[in-house]
Design a protein around this motif. Sequence first.
Motif, PDB file in Angstrom:
ATOM      1  N   TRP A   3       0.833  -1.294  -0.056  1.00 19.03           N
ATOM      2  CA  TRP A   3      -0.122   0.004   0.005  1.00 19.03           C
ATOM      3  C   TRP A   3       0.623   1.239  -0.027  1.00 19.03           C
ATOM      4  CZ3 TRP A   3      -4.816  -0.030  -1.586  1.00 19.03           C
ATOM      5  CH2 TRP A   3      -5.651  -1.344  -1.283  1.00 19.03           C
ATOM      6  N   VAL A   4       1.829   1.105   0.657  1.00 18.80           N
ATOM      7  CA  VAL A   4       2.933   2.466   0.656  1.00 18.80           C
ATOM      8  C   VAL A   4       3.420   2.656  -0.767  1.00 18.80           C
ATOM      9  CG1 VAL A   4       5.125   3.178   1.502  1.00 18.80           C
ATOM     10  CG2 VAL A   4       3.423   2.071   3.120  1.00 18.80           C
ATOM     11  N   TYR A   5       3.771   1.306  -1.398  1.00 22.88           N
ATOM     12  CA  TYR A   5       4.293   1.783  -2.741  1.00 22.88           C
ATOM     13  C   TYR A   5       3.362   2.015  -3.578  1.00 22.88           C
ATOM     14  CZ  TYR A   5       8.354  -1.268  -1.407  1.00 22.88           C
ATOM     15  OH  TYR A   5       9.648  -1.820  -0.697  1.00 22.88           O
ATOM     16  N   SER A  42       6.833   5.678 -11.193  1.00 21.00           N
ATOM     17  CA  SER A  42       5.365   5.399 -11.030  1.00 21.00           C
ATOM     18  C   SER A  42       4.862   3.913 -11.330  1.00 21.00           C
ATOM     19  CB  SER A  42       4.531   6.353 -11.667  1.00 21.00           C
ATOM     20  OG  SER A  42       3.007   6.179 -10.985  1.00 21.00           O
ATOM     21  N   PHE A  43       5.290   3.436 -12.647  1.00 16.02           N
ATOM     22  CA  PHE A  43       4.975   2.341 -13.203  1.00 16.02           C
ATOM     23  C   PHE A  43       5.554   1.170 -12.360  1.00 16.02           C
ATOM     24  CE2 PHE A  43       2.859   4.378 -16.751  1.00 16.02           C
ATOM     25  CZ  PHE A  43       2.287   3.362 -17.147  1.00 16.02           C
ATOM     26  N   VAL A  44       7.003   1.413 -12.095  1.00 12.35           N
ATOM     27  CA  VAL A  44       7.762   0.252 -11.408  1.00 12.35           C
ATOM     28  C   VAL A  44       7.077   0.039  -9.929  1.00 12.35           C
ATOM     29  CG1 VAL A  44       9.938  -0.117  -9.990  1.00 12.35           C
ATOM     30  CG2 VAL A  44      10.020   0.611 -12.437  1.00 12.35           C
ATOM     31  N   LEU A  45       6.921   1.214  -9.202  1.00  9.48           N
ATOM     32  CA  LEU A  45       6.064   0.961  -8.067  1.00  9.48           C
ATOM     33  C   LEU A  45       4.822   0.402  -7.987  1.00  9.48           C
ATOM     34  CD1 LEU A  45       7.268   4.128  -5.982  1.00  9.48           C
ATOM     35  CD2 LEU A  45       8.098   1.969  -5.558  1.00  9.48           C
ATOM     36  N   LEU A  46       4.077   0.875  -8.977  1.00 10.18           N
ATOM     37  CA  LEU A  46       2.611   0.145  -9.311  1.00 10.18           C
ATOM     38  C   LEU A  46       2.988  -1.502  -9.375  1.00 10.18           C
ATOM     39  CD1 LEU A  46      -0.258   0.078  -9.760  1.00 10.18           C
ATOM     40  CD2 LEU A  46      -0.008   0.505 -12.242  1.00 10.18           C
ATOM     41  N   SER A  47       3.952  -1.732 -10.214  1.00 10.40           N
ATOM     42  CA  SER A  47       4.201  -3.174 -10.418  1.00 10.40           C
ATOM     43  C   SER A  47       4.693  -3.955  -9.220  1.00 10.40           C
ATOM     44  CB  SER A  47       5.112  -3.370 -11.638  1.00 10.40           C
ATOM     45  OG  SER A  47       6.644  -3.158 -11.244  1.00 10.40           O
ATOM     46  N   VAL A  48       5.456  -3.217  -8.496  1.00  9.35           N
ATOM     47  CA  VAL A  48       5.733  -3.979  -7.215  1.00  9.35           C
ATOM     48  C   VAL A  48       4.487  -4.155  -6.115  1.00  9.35           C
ATOM     49  CG1 VAL A  48       7.186  -3.619  -5.017  1.00  9.35           C
ATOM     50  CG2 VAL A  48       8.207  -3.022  -7.309  1.00  9.35           C
ATOM     51  N   SER A  49       3.755  -3.129  -6.332  1.00  4.08           N
ATOM     52  CA  SER A  49       2.513  -3.428  -5.386  1.00  4.08           C
ATOM     53  C   SER A  49       1.602  -4.405  -5.827  1.00  4.08           C
ATOM     54  CB  SER A  49       1.997  -2.022  -5.164  1.00  4.08           C
ATOM     55  OG  SER A  49       1.076  -1.564  -6.359  1.00  4.08           O
ATOM     56  N   MET A  50       1.609  -4.767  -6.962  1.00  9.44           N
ATOM     57  CA  MET A  50       0.710  -5.803  -7.783  1.00  9.44           C
ATOM     58  C   MET A  50       1.179  -7.080  -7.274  1.00  9.44           C
ATOM     59  SD  MET A  50      -0.301  -4.441 -11.355  1.00  9.44           S
ATOM     60  CE  MET A  50      -1.591  -3.071 -11.518  1.00  9.44           C
ATOM     61  N   LEU A  55      -5.067  -6.846  -9.118  1.00 11.53           N
ATOM     62  CA  LEU A  55      -4.794  -5.881 -10.214  1.00 11.53           C
ATOM     63  C   LEU A  55      -5.950  -4.855 -10.085  1.00 11.53           C
ATOM     64  CD1 LEU A  55      -3.882  -5.077 -13.068  1.00 11.53           C
ATOM     65  CD2 LEU A  55      -5.730  -6.643 -14.072  1.00 11.53           C
ATOM     66  N   GLY A  56      -7.356  -5.207 -10.226  1.00 11.81           N
ATOM     67  CA  GLY A  56      -8.231  -4.368 -10.191  1.00 11.81           C
ATOM     68  C   GLY A  56      -8.161  -3.191  -9.121  1.00 11.81           C
ATOM     69  N   THR A  57      -7.746  -3.457  -7.881  1.00 10.50           N
ATOM     70  CA  THR A  57      -7.603  -2.803  -6.372  1.00 10.50           C
ATOM     71  C   THR A  57      -6.493  -1.659  -6.843  1.00 10.50           C
ATOM     72  OG1 THR A  57      -8.676  -4.380  -5.014  1.00 10.50           O
ATOM     73  CG2 THR A  57      -7.362  -2.708  -4.194  1.00 10.50           C
ATOM     74  N   ALA A  58      -5.333  -2.306  -7.238  1.00 11.26           N
ATOM     75  CA  ALA A  58      -3.834  -1.669  -7.589  1.00 11.26           C
ATOM     76  C   ALA A  58      -4.310  -0.644  -8.404  1.00 11.26           C
ATOM     77  CB  ALA A  58      -2.833  -2.166  -7.655  1.00 11.26           C
ATOM     78  N   TYR A  59      -4.697  -1.088  -9.556  1.00 16.06           N
ATOM     79  CA  TYR A  59      -4.904  -0.376 -10.588  1.00 16.06           C
ATOM     80  C   TYR A  59      -5.882   1.061 -10.530  1.00 16.06           C
ATOM     81  CZ  TYR A  59      -5.048   1.684 -15.424  1.00 16.06           C
ATOM     82  OH  TYR A  59      -5.006   2.747 -16.483  1.00 16.06           O
ATOM     83  N   THR A  60      -6.862   0.648  -9.924  1.00 16.77           N
ATOM     84  CA  THR A  60      -8.211   1.721  -9.599  1.00 16.77           C
ATOM     85  C   THR A  60      -7.483   2.966  -8.554  1.00 16.77           C
ATOM     86  OG1 THR A  60      -9.894   0.059 -10.015  1.00 16.77           O
ATOM     87  CG2 THR A  60     -10.267   2.074  -8.542  1.00 16.77           C
ATOM     88  N   GLY A  96     -15.333   6.307  -4.427  1.00 16.34           N
ATOM     89  CA  GLY A  96     -15.084   4.948  -5.026  1.00 16.34           C
ATOM     90  C   GLY A  96     -13.651   4.585  -4.589  1.00 16.34           C
ATOM     91  N   LEU A  97     -12.641   5.020  -4.220  1.00 15.90           N
ATOM     92  CA  LEU A  97     -11.417   4.884  -4.008  1.00 15.90           C
ATOM     93  C   LEU A  97     -11.440   4.135  -2.536  1.00 15.90           C
ATOM     94  CD1 LEU A  97      -8.944   7.633  -5.380  1.00 15.90           C
ATOM     95  CD2 LEU A  97      -9.398   5.403  -6.112  1.00 15.90           C
ATOM     96  N   LEU A  98     -12.195   5.044  -1.497  1.00 21.51           N
ATOM     97  CA  LEU A  98     -12.563   4.260  -0.173  1.00 21.51           C
ATOM     98  C   LEU A  98     -13.064   3.068  -0.039  1.00 21.51           C
ATOM     99  CD1 LEU A  98     -13.217   7.863   1.463  1.00 21.51           C
ATOM    100  CD2 LEU A  98     -11.116   6.501   1.813  1.00 21.51           C
ATOM    101  N   LEU A  99     -14.058   3.144  -1.055  1.00 23.65           N
ATOM    102  CA  LEU A  99     -14.798   1.797  -1.342  1.00 23.65           C
ATOM    103  C   LEU A  99     -13.923   0.787  -1.567  1.00 23.65           C
ATOM    104  CD1 LEU A  99     -18.261   2.927  -2.634  1.00 23.65           C
ATOM    105  CD2 LEU A  99     -17.858   2.091  -0.077  1.00 23.65           C
ATOM    106  N   MET A 100     -13.203   1.049  -2.790  1.00 20.32           N
ATOM    107  CA  MET A 100     -12.111   0.021  -3.164  1.00 20.32           C
ATOM    108  C   MET A 100     -11.072  -0.703  -1.970  1.00 20.32           C
ATOM    109  SD  MET A 100     -11.407  -1.823  -5.924  1.00 20.32           S
ATOM    110  CE  MET A 100     -12.340  -0.967  -7.196  1.00 20.32           C
ATOM    111  N   LYS A 101     -10.770   0.341  -1.291  1.00 16.20           N
ATOM    112  CA  LYS A 101      -9.570   0.150  -0.242  1.00 16.20           C
ATOM    113  C   LYS A 101     -10.381  -0.759   0.693  1.00 16.20           C
ATOM    114  CE  LYS A 101      -6.119   0.609   2.480  1.00 16.20           C
ATOM    115  NZ  LYS A 101      -6.122  -0.463   3.427  1.00 16.20           N
ATOM    116  N   LEU A 102     -11.669  -0.397   1.299  1.00 18.33           N
ATOM    117  CA  LEU A 102     -12.405  -0.959   2.173  1.00 18.33           C
ATOM    118  C   LEU A 102     -12.748  -2.479   1.580  1.00 18.33           C
ATOM    119  CD1 LEU A 102     -14.573   1.764   3.525  1.00 18.33           C
ATOM    120  CD2 LEU A 102     -12.630   0.706   4.746  1.00 18.33           C
ATOM    121  N   SER A 103     -12.857  -2.679   0.551  1.00 19.45           N
ATOM    122  CA  SER A 103     -13.392  -3.929   0.112  1.00 19.45           C
ATOM    123  C   SER A 103     -12.070  -4.956  -0.124  1.00 19.45           C
ATOM    124  CB  SER A 103     -14.181  -3.882  -1.488  1.00 19.45           C
ATOM    125  OG  SER A 103     -13.342  -3.441  -2.292  1.00 19.45           O
ATOM    126  N   SER A 104     -10.884  -4.611   0.151  1.00 14.41           N
ATOM    127  CA  SER A 104      -9.785  -5.463  -0.263  1.00 14.41           C
ATOM    128  C   SER A 104      -9.047  -5.936   0.852  1.00 14.41           C
ATOM    129  CB  SER A 104      -8.727  -4.696  -1.086  1.00 14.41           C
ATOM    130  OG  SER A 104      -8.579  -3.412  -1.252  1.00 14.41           O
TER     131      SER A 104
END
Length: 104
Positions: A3-5, A42-50, A55-60, A96-104
């Motif tokens: 989540w930090v990444y 940004s792309f590197v950190l996104l890929s590390v977080s994934m 996928l759906g949560t991280a990308y959103t 929507g972001l908050l709901l996505m975070k709460l759902s994961s």
Amino acid sequence: MAWVYLGIAGLLEIVWAFTMKQSDGFTRLGYSVITIAATIASFVLLSVSMKSLPLGTAYTIWTGIGAVGAFVVGIVVLGEVASPMRILAAVLIVSGLLLMKLSS
């Protein structure tokens, strides 16, 4: 740590969006270099977080941070219009972001 990444990746998305605007179509070298470096980071950190986030949560979350952050920077730094409809749209994105975070 994922989540930090992801958060840092989202902040870097704001940086590259802003510096891309400032690069004036990639005609200003300094801003162009920052845009490319922030995009890659940004792309590197996104890929590390994934590695551990769906996928759906991280990308959103990543695109949402970038979209709302660029919206705020546009208003605060660039003097763009802050109409009620645009603000409502940003609030809905954050919701929507908050709901996505709460759902994961």
